[in-house]
Design an enzyme around this catalytic site. Structure first.
Site, PDB file in Angstrom:
ATOM      1  N   MET A 148       3.363   6.780   4.348  1.00 55.97           N
ATOM      2  CA  MET A 148       3.052   5.440   4.685  1.00 55.97           C
ATOM      3  C   MET A 148       2.288   4.667   3.637  1.00 55.97           C
ATOM      4  O   MET A 148       2.085   3.485   3.782  1.00 55.97           O
ATOM      5  CB  MET A 148       2.206   5.437   5.947  1.00 55.97           C
ATOM      6  N   CYS A 149       1.724   5.389   2.635  1.00 51.72           N
ATOM      7  CA  CYS A 149       0.809   4.645   1.774  1.00 51.72           C
ATOM      8  C   CYS A 149       0.543   5.349   0.455  1.00 51.72           C
ATOM      9  O   CYS A 149       0.861   6.513   0.280  1.00 51.72           O
ATOM     10  CB  CYS A 149      -0.545   4.497   2.465  1.00 51.72           C
ATOM     11  N   GLY A 150      -0.116   4.595  -0.408  1.00 45.62           N
ATOM     12  CA  GLY A 150      -0.650   5.203  -1.620  1.00 45.62           C
ATOM     13  C   GLY A 150      -2.134   4.870  -1.693  1.00 45.62           C
ATOM     14  O   GLY A 150      -2.553   3.764  -1.374  1.00 45.62           O
TER      15      GLY A 150
END
Lengths: 227, 440, 299
Positions: C1-3
């Site tokens: 979902m993300c970095g």
């Protein structure tokens, strides 16, 4: 020696070029620079070529490798040599999680440590780790050999099938249905040959062998707690 | 003394089937495992109807006036999108769950109809690749049989996150079906009960899926469409995330979707029906302006051309059939009745795929039982069924004035129940009422 | 979902280019998070007795100077304001509770993005490169910073839903993963008067840490408690006034990399981001072990 600078060339172009090499190619030695953590470097190779990568690679380096020899002079991200079919992949530094995931043949050597899930779901490959492996390594490992010269993290070999595990150092804990087994002459032989092919010096007799207790092969209500 | 039958009251909460199940659990100490899909009553496409032509809308003549059924899948990134003659594909079912004859029959029928079939949780068989002109290759958490050669031989690649029968569960195959051949393909010992992972071994989450999809594209030089398949749960988010992760096609499998073996509680109590799932998926695609750019295949309890018409009207690009395929091949046919009895059931009620003793030779590895399904015969039956579905679809589409089945729209539908109106966001017949819309 | 990315400087040269380096790290994580991006920077400590706030209002014509003026009238002391994109950093000589009450009452149209002594948070919808540009993040200097690129999993894509989430004074949280029990936790935290504005799971984690800290736990104790009380998959990076902490859940599926040289300590979801830093090829690189708290601070 063909040099490719990944700061100048797209991964896609590199991979396509390598895929298009004919089986009798004379362009056999490839040197890749500036990987800088990029993903999918040298995936799906299928030919008698050598690819040397200077630097750290991202995810899935040498994924589904066949026949080729891939050397990473640095660290590798998750899934190095995932589903490898044959050939040889060497990581001189450390590898991240899921190294050799579902690998079906060939030899994967990690000279440093790997993090979790080394050899998860392995299906026939040989994996030799010079350092330690993290938790859940050899989870559902079906076939092949995993050799760990250092220590193994918790839940080693959880739900293991028929893969063979050799660990020289300590094992934080064993997973469901994974037990220590007798190290017999034929196992010492396998281990010696693997360490030899990996170019890693270690005394086979210092290792312990682990494998499946085979109690989960057919459901038995008295073993329900193991699930 | 005879019992007065009027005194026999069934409990709604503890009816005979539930009582039997609790007794069984007390005897065996393990969940019930079975095949087939959800058997409980739930809202289906039966609760929607199509609004055929009238004074305001004109129908097309059958045969002479075209009603086209072709669809292209994988236009977003792939160099070689797939062109299908009909919007009905064969869903992923493993060799292992099904026998080799069934897989070959499926391949032949799909080829004859100009559509695709799909491998399953056991890898690609030679029979299947040779018999099926358009073959979709699944990449599942187990990774059984996965190899780059088959990836390259495939026409499309389907990354399976989950399926409608068991969203969040992994594959299952019991020992009696793990024959030498199956075991060889899956790298397992013969005769054991296969335990499977529920998560992929080398990625978790849509951000990592993005990288995994890139890897698969790199291995196949960006040729093949990449599908992402999910069981219908949080459909809105899943579809958006699959788009963001780079999928060419999304497959959404509703809770009615079948399986060859899994826990009954999973089949009956996890996932949402196909009816709301289609609508949620289409809405999610529209919100990202990706409807028709990322194609949507919908599966889970598709039974007739009417179901296909309704799924397409709601916005799907195509459907996949699983259980219906097997029924066309003979599943639950009233033949070999004594063999149904041997496994404790009757034709019409059988969901015993997990036993490997399929009386009609479809979901078995037993060579004797497989004889009952010669591939050519199976292919003919399945082709007939697909042809029938297509004709039904065209009949309804023409009646709605469509020269192409993909021109069916939600406004061609009305709902017969409040639930269906709410789930499909289609007005209740005779009203303008869509529950949840405009403050209702 | 993300970095997630994080950078902690060990010398003044790196401090000068903190924003520049962090922006490059952030942009490397674009594919993991195309929906929105944000960073928390620790810089320019407020004078003793003053509070620094980052405020947000989406209207590009919003009059921040007017707001600062109003606040100055109310408090009697000078209020400084620095506008950056849709956010503004205000420094006022007052404790936060009074400021918060005043803002709530007189200017409900602005939202408080961060509060503390050194912290500033800038976050918005859009590609990381655009967010960097809009807030001129490359200009920022400071001692340490965290950044986040978001691919929304279960809640909406809005500025309020973006990370970093501020949990308390000089505290912030970025998260890669997906929690599974945040809904009931949210209810519980609201009963403990923790303000939670969105349905985002990360905000719940941030609120949880705030609550624990408010009840007297140290950051380490709060994170240890989080391991027990939060269910799901996560790599957390927590920013504090003096440094940052990293924690992975016990199952540890979401990747994370740490790296250190004589000049900096960096953290990122993928090594690619760290590769953009000077001296990265000579850095010591390792992976955080599950359920173990790693922290750096200028004590």
């Amino acid at each position: 020696m063909i040099e490719v600078d990944l700061d100048q060339t797209e991964i896609r172009d590199l991979n396509e070029r390598l895929h298009r090499l004919p089986p009798d190619t004379n362009e056999r030695a490839w040197h890749i620079v500036n990987p800088k953590g990029r993903h999918a470097i040298g995936v799906g190779l299928d030919g008698p070529i050598t690819v040397t990568i200077d630097g750290h690679v991202g995810f899935y380096c040498a994924g589904m490798n066949k026949q080729a020899e891939v050397v990473v002079n640095g660290h590798a991200g998750p899934g190095v040599a995932e589903n490898m079919m044959s050939g040889f992949v060497r990581v001189r530094g450390n590898a991240s999680q899921s190294a050799g995931a579902s690998a079906r043949g060939g030899l994967l050597v990690i000279e440093g440590d790997t993090s979790s899930r080394c050899g998860i779901s392995m299906k026939g490959a040989d994996i030799v780790v010079g350092g330690s492996v993290g938790h859940m390594s050899a989870f559902m490992a079906q076939r092949g050999n995993l050799v760990v010269c250092g220590d193994a993290g918790r839940s080693l070999g959880d739900s293991i099938y028929e893969a063979r595990l050799f660990v020289r150092g300590s094992v934080e804990s064993l997973g469901a249905d994974c037990v220590e087994k007798e190290l017999r002459p034929e196992h010492l032989d396998i281990l010696t040959k693997l360490l030899d092919r990996a170019g890693i010096r270690a005394n086979p007799r210092e290792f312990k062998r682990y494998g499946s207790a085979r109690k989960l092969y057919n459901f038995n209500v008295d073993h329900a707690a193991a699930y | 003394m005879t019992v007065d039958p009027r005194l026999l009251r069934t409990s709604h909460s503890f009816p005979p089937q539930v009582i039997q199940e609790i007794h069984r659990a007390a005897d065996q100490g393990v969940y019930e495992i079975r095949g087939f899909g959800a058997k409980r009553k739930l809202p289906t496409f039966d609760d929607l109807v199509l609004l055929g032509a009238s004074i305001s809308r004109y129908p097309l003549e059958g045969y002479r006036e075209r009603c086209d059924t072709n669809v292209v899948l994988g236009t977003r990134f792939a160099k070689k999108p797939i062109e299908l003659k009909i919007p009905i594909t064969i869903a992923g079912m493993s060799f292992g769950a099904l026998g080799a004859h069934a897989k070959e029959a499926i391949g032949r029928a799909a080829t004859a109809m100009g559509t695709s079939s799909t491998t399953g949780d056991g890898g690609m068989t030679q029979e299947e690749r040779l018999s099926s002109k358009t073959l979709v290759y699944q990449v599942l958490p187990s990774r059984y049989g996965l190899n780059p050669d088959d990836l390259r031989r495939a026409d499309a690649i389907e990354v399976v996150v989950g399926q409608g029968a068991k969203p969040g569960g992994g594959g299952m195959l019991l020992g009696q079906k793990i024959t030498e051949r199956v075991a060889g393909m899956r790298d397992l010992p013969v005769g054991i009960d296969q335990r499977s992972a529920c998560r992929h071994p080398d990625w978790t989450g849509p951000d990592d899926l993005t990288i995994k999809i890139q890897e698969l594209r790199e291995i196949t030089d960006w040729e093949k469409p990449i599908y992402v398949k999910v069981g219908a749960t949080r459909v809105t988010y899943d579809v958006a995330l699959a788009v963001k992760a780079g999928a060419d096609v999304i497959v959404v499998d509703g809770m009615q979707g079948g399986t060859a073996a899994t826990q009954d509680v999973f089949i009956e109590h996890a996932g949402i029906p196909t009816l709301p799932a289609v609508r949620l998926a289409v809405e999610s695609l529209k919100e990202l302006d990706m409807h028709r750019k990322v194609q949507l295949i919908v599966s889970g309890g598709i039974r007739s051309g009417a179901d296909v018409a309704k799924a397409l009207a709601l916005g799907a690009d195509a459907v996949a059939i699983g259980v219906a395929t097997l029924i066309a091949l003979g599943c639950n046919r009233p033949v070999y009745v004594e063999d149904y009895h041997k496994i404790g059931t009757e034709p019409g009620y059988c969901h015993h795929c997990h036993t490997g003793r399929c009386p009609v030779g479809v979901t078995t590895q037993d060579p004797e039982l497989e004889q009952r399904l010669p591939p050519e015969q199976g292919a003919r039956m399945l082709k007939n069924y697909l042809t029938t579905m297509t004709l039904e679809l065209q009949t309804l589409a023409r009646a709605c004035g469509k020269s192409h089945v993909l021109n069916l729209e939600p406004e061609d539908l009305a709902a017969l129940t409040v639930e269906a109106a709410a789930m499909a966001q289609v007005p209740l017949a005779g009203t303008n009422w869509i529950p949840g819309k405009n403050g209702y | 979902m993300c970095g997630i990315v994080g950078l902690y400087t060990k010398n003044p040269d790196i401090e000068q280019r903190l924003g520049d380096y962090l922006s490059s790290m952030l942009i490397e994580m674009t594919e993991r998070g195309p929906d929105s991006a944000g960073i928390a920077v620790y810089r320019n400590p407020a004078p003793k007795g003053a509070t620094k706030l980052t405020l947000h209002n989406a209207d590009p014509n919003y009059s921040w100077p007017q707001l600062a003026h109003d606040m100055q009238e109310e408090l009697g002391d000078k209020v400084s304001v620095e506008v950056r994109g849709s956010h503004a950093v205000l420094i006022a000589h007052e404790q936060y509770p009074a400021i918060r009450a005043w803002l709530h009452h007189h200017h409900p149209e602005v939202s408080v993005v961060s509060v503390g002594d050194k912290i500033e948070i800038y976050k918005e919808m859009g590609l990381p490169a655009d967010v960097v540009q809009r807030f001129h993040l490359r200009d920022l200097r400071g001692t340490h910073a965290l950044g986040h690129t978001r691919m929304a999993t279960e809640s909406a894509v809005t500025t309020e839903h973006s990370h970093p989430f501020s949990t308390g004074l000089d505290l912030c949280l970025v998260h890669n993963g997906s929690l599974s029990n945040h809904n009931r936790l949210r209810e519980r935290l609201k009963k403990h008067d923790i303000e939670i504005r969105t349905d985002n799971d990360t905000e719940v984690a941030a609120g949880y840490l705030t609550w624990r800290l408010r009840e007297g736990a140290t950051l380490d104790e709060a994170l240890e408690a989080a391991i027990k009380d939060l269910d799901g998959f996560y790599t957390f990076a927590v920013g504090t006034k003096d440094g940052f902490a990293v924690l992975r859940d016990p199952i540890a599926c979401k990747h994370a990399v740490l790296a250190e040289t004589d000049d900096w300590v960096a953290m990122a979801t993928e090594y690619r981001s760290i590769a953009t830093l000077p001296g990265a090829d000579k850095a010591v690189i390792w992976e955080p072990v599950p359920a173990q708290i790693y922290s750096w601070s200028r004590a």
